[in-house]
Scaffold this motif. Sequence first.
Motif, short mmCIF file in Angstrom:
data_model
loop_
_atom_site.label_atom_id
_atom_site.label_comp_id
_atom_site.label_asym_id
_atom_site.label_seq_id
_atom_site.Cartn_x
_atom_site.Cartn_y
_atom_site.Cartn_z
N MET A 1 -13.55 5.78 4.18
CA MET A 1 -12.96 6.82 3.38
C MET A 1 -13.72 6.98 2.07
N LYS A 2 -13.98 8.20 1.67
CA LYS A 2 -14.67 8.45 0.42
C LYS A 2 -13.67 8.33 -0.73
N MET A 3 -14.10 7.69 -1.82
CA MET A 3 -13.22 7.55 -2.98
C MET A 3 -12.96 8.91 -3.61
N MET A 4 -11.72 9.11 -4.03
CA MET A 4 -11.38 10.36 -4.70
C MET A 4 -11.82 10.29 -6.15
N ASN A 5 -11.95 11.45 -6.79
CA ASN A 5 -12.35 11.44 -8.18
C ASN A 5 -11.19 10.96 -9.06
N ILE A 6 -11.49 10.70 -10.31
CA ILE A 6 -10.50 10.10 -11.20
C ILE A 6 -9.29 11.02 -11.39
N SER A 7 -9.52 12.31 -11.47
CA SER A 7 -8.42 13.26 -11.65
C SER A 7 -7.46 13.23 -10.46
N ASP A 8 -8.01 13.24 -9.25
CA ASP A 8 -7.17 13.17 -8.05
C ASP A 8 -6.43 11.83 -7.99
N ALA A 9 -7.12 10.75 -8.33
CA ALA A 9 -6.49 9.42 -8.31
C ALA A 9 -5.34 9.38 -9.32
N LEU A 10 -5.53 9.94 -10.50
CA LEU A 10 -4.46 9.93 -11.50
C LEU A 10 -3.27 10.78 -11.05
N ASN A 11 -3.54 11.86 -10.30
CA ASN A 11 -2.44 12.66 -9.75
C ASN A 11 -1.64 11.87 -8.71
N VAL A 12 -2.33 11.09 -7.89
CA VAL A 12 -1.64 10.24 -6.91
C VAL A 12 -0.79 9.20 -7.64
N ILE A 13 -1.36 8.60 -8.69
CA ILE A 13 -0.61 7.62 -9.47
C ILE A 13 0.64 8.27 -10.05
N LYS A 14 0.49 9.45 -10.65
CA LYS A 14 1.63 10.14 -11.26
C LYS A 14 2.73 10.41 -10.23
N ALA A 15 2.35 10.81 -9.03
CA ALA A 15 3.34 11.06 -7.98
C ALA A 15 4.12 9.79 -7.65
N HIS A 16 3.44 8.66 -7.65
CA HIS A 16 4.10 7.38 -7.34
C HIS A 16 4.98 6.89 -8.47
N GLN A 17 4.79 7.43 -9.67
CA GLN A 17 5.59 7.01 -10.81
C GLN A 17 6.93 7.73 -10.88
N ALA A 18 7.19 8.63 -9.96
CA ALA A 18 8.46 9.36 -9.94
C ALA A 18 9.62 8.43 -9.66
N LYS A 19 9.35 7.33 -8.96
CA LYS A 19 10.40 6.36 -8.63
C LYS A 19 10.02 5.01 -9.23
N ILE A 20 10.96 4.45 -9.98
CA ILE A 20 10.76 3.15 -10.64
C ILE A 20 11.59 2.12 -9.88
N PRO A 21 11.07 0.94 -9.56
CA PRO A 21 9.72 0.49 -9.88
C PRO A 21 8.67 1.15 -8.99
N VAL A 22 7.50 1.34 -9.56
CA VAL A 22 6.38 1.92 -8.81
C VAL A 22 6.05 0.98 -7.65
N GLN A 23 5.89 1.55 -6.48
CA GLN A 23 5.54 0.77 -5.28
C GLN A 23 4.01 0.65 -5.23
N VAL A 24 3.47 -0.42 -5.80
CA VAL A 24 2.02 -0.52 -5.98
C VAL A 24 1.25 -0.65 -4.68
N ILE A 25 1.82 -1.27 -3.68
CA ILE A 25 1.09 -1.38 -2.40
C ILE A 25 1.02 -0.01 -1.74
#
Length: 159
Positions: free
Chosen positions: A1-25
């Motif tokens: 898999m090709k790594m996504m750019n930083i902007s896309d990665a930060l968007n994925v992170i933000k989506a995962h932060q909608a629910k606390i605690p963040v599911q890091v795995i």
Amino acid sequence: MKMMNISDALNVIKAHQAKIPVQVIDLANELGLKVYEVPNWPDDLSGMVRKNVEATGGFDIFVNQTHAETRRRFTIAHEIAHVVLHPHLIGDGITDDALLRSGLSNDVEAQANRLAADILMPREALNSRLKMGINSVYVLATEFKVSDQAMAIRLGVAQ
């Protein structure tokens, strides 16, 4: 898999932060990272990120299975941060000791620690709880599944 750019990665992170605690795995998996818990590591070894030899451009995260859950979560977030911020520095792998020091520059490690804290303790979610009057380090640490020490540092009340 090709790594996504930083902007896309930060968007994925933000989506995962909608629910606390963040599911890091789950977050790591969505970023194309596999997480492995290692049972027999020495206690002074927290985690490692290295290129996945089977997946072109992919990375694997390894975390010390014997560490407390809050520690493993921060280590995984820290290694995710290295992949997002420093993929060009990973080379054959970055191994972090129990203080999350790898031999990389202090600035690089500080950046990874800051992003790890941002991943696990997003400002927006934290601020909303503070506005509701929830300001106990212990209560917030428990809700966000981080150590009391990590939460105290995040709140700026570390002793």
